[in-house]
Write a protein that holds these residues in place. Structure first.
Motif, PDB file in Angstrom:
ATOM      1  N   PHE A   8       0.807  -1.212   0.000  1.00  0.00           N
ATOM      2  CA  PHE A   8       0.000   0.000   0.000  1.00  0.00           C
ATOM      3  C   PHE A   8       0.844   1.268   0.000  1.00  0.00           C
ATOM      4  O   PHE A   8       0.435   2.276  -0.581  1.00  0.00           O
ATOM      5  CB  PHE A   8      -0.986  -0.004   1.169  1.00  0.00           C
ATOM      6  CG  PHE A   8      -2.056  -1.047   1.022  1.00  0.00           C
ATOM      7  CD1 PHE A   8      -2.907  -1.050  -0.070  1.00  0.00           C
ATOM      8  CD2 PHE A   8      -2.224  -2.031   1.972  1.00  0.00           C
ATOM      9  CE1 PHE A   8      -3.904  -2.010  -0.212  1.00  0.00           C
ATOM     10  CE2 PHE A   8      -3.211  -2.994   1.848  1.00  0.00           C
ATOM     11  CZ  PHE A   8      -4.058  -2.981   0.748  1.00  0.00           C
ATOM     12  N   LEU A  25      -9.864   0.255  -3.724  1.00  0.00           N
ATOM     13  CA  LEU A  25      -9.653  -0.589  -2.556  1.00  0.00           C
ATOM     14  C   LEU A  25     -10.937  -1.333  -2.235  1.00  0.00           C
ATOM     15  O   LEU A  25     -12.013  -0.723  -2.153  1.00  0.00           O
ATOM     16  CB  LEU A  25      -9.247   0.288  -1.367  1.00  0.00           C
ATOM     17  CG  LEU A  25      -8.961  -0.426  -0.055  1.00  0.00           C
ATOM     18  CD1 LEU A  25      -7.661  -1.228  -0.161  1.00  0.00           C
ATOM     19  CD2 LEU A  25      -8.871   0.591   1.075  1.00  0.00           C
ATOM     20  N   ASN A  29      -9.972  -5.201   2.412  1.00  0.00           N
ATOM     21  CA  ASN A  29      -8.573  -4.800   2.559  1.00  0.00           C
ATOM     22  C   ASN A  29      -8.404  -3.494   3.331  1.00  0.00           C
ATOM     23  O   ASN A  29      -7.286  -3.063   3.590  1.00  0.00           O
ATOM     24  CB  ASN A  29      -7.915  -4.655   1.180  1.00  0.00           C
ATOM     25  CG  ASN A  29      -7.834  -5.973   0.457  1.00  0.00           C
ATOM     26  OD1 ASN A  29      -7.608  -7.019   1.067  1.00  0.00           O
ATOM     27  ND2 ASN A  29      -8.053  -5.949  -0.839  1.00  0.00           N
ATOM     28  N   PHE A  33      -5.009  -1.530   4.825  1.00  0.00           N
ATOM     29  CA  PHE A  33      -4.692  -0.269   4.157  1.00  0.00           C
ATOM     30  C   PHE A  33      -4.633   0.876   5.167  1.00  0.00           C
ATOM     31  O   PHE A  33      -3.723   1.707   5.126  1.00  0.00           O
ATOM     32  CB  PHE A  33      -5.738   0.032   3.077  1.00  0.00           C
ATOM     33  CG  PHE A  33      -5.605   1.403   2.493  1.00  0.00           C
ATOM     34  CD1 PHE A  33      -4.683   1.655   1.490  1.00  0.00           C
ATOM     35  CD2 PHE A  33      -6.398   2.448   2.937  1.00  0.00           C
ATOM     36  CE1 PHE A  33      -4.557   2.928   0.949  1.00  0.00           C
ATOM     37  CE2 PHE A  33      -6.274   3.719   2.417  1.00  0.00           C
ATOM     38  CZ  PHE A  33      -5.347   3.961   1.413  1.00  0.00           C
ATOM     39  N   TRP A  37      -2.102   3.924   5.758  1.00  0.00           N
ATOM     40  CA  TRP A  37      -2.601   5.280   5.511  1.00  0.00           C
ATOM     41  C   TRP A  37      -2.384   6.210   6.716  1.00  0.00           C
ATOM     42  O   TRP A  37      -1.978   7.350   6.557  1.00  0.00           O
ATOM     43  CB  TRP A  37      -4.083   5.223   5.167  1.00  0.00           C
ATOM     44  CG  TRP A  37      -4.726   6.568   5.053  1.00  0.00           C
ATOM     45  CD1 TRP A  37      -5.533   7.165   5.955  1.00  0.00           C
ATOM     46  CD2 TRP A  37      -4.593   7.486   3.957  1.00  0.00           C
ATOM     47  NE1 TRP A  37      -5.928   8.399   5.509  1.00  0.00           N
ATOM     48  CE2 TRP A  37      -5.354   8.621   4.282  1.00  0.00           C
ATOM     49  CE3 TRP A  37      -3.902   7.460   2.755  1.00  0.00           C
ATOM     50  CZ2 TRP A  37      -5.450   9.708   3.432  1.00  0.00           C
ATOM     51  CZ3 TRP A  37      -4.003   8.543   1.919  1.00  0.00           C
ATOM     52  CH2 TRP A  37      -4.766   9.654   2.249  1.00  0.00           C
TER      53      TRP A  37
END
Length: 66
Positions: A8, A25, A29, A33, A37
């Protein structure tokens, strides 16, 4: 950190630098992620648009602050 079939950080960097125009996305997931992030230093350079079914499409922001 869990092993992932998706990198990612690389995907976000590719969005930010224009290598990729967008990334979709899947809902399943999102937890993995989000861990990437939340510590990504260029969050303002990427925007997400939510869709029905939990999908989110990320793309480079029009107001790139990177």
């Amino acid at each position: 950190m869990t092993n992932s079939s998706m990198d990612f950080t690389r995907i976000l960097d590719e969005l930010r630098t224009g290598v990729k125009s967008e990334f979709t996305l899947e809902a399943e997931n999102f937890p993995e992620f989000f861990e990437v992030w939340r510590s990504y230093p260029y969050q303002n350079a990427i925007v997400g648009e939510a869709h029905q079914g939990g999908k989110i499409t990320y793309r480079k922001s029009d107001e790139d602050n990177a």
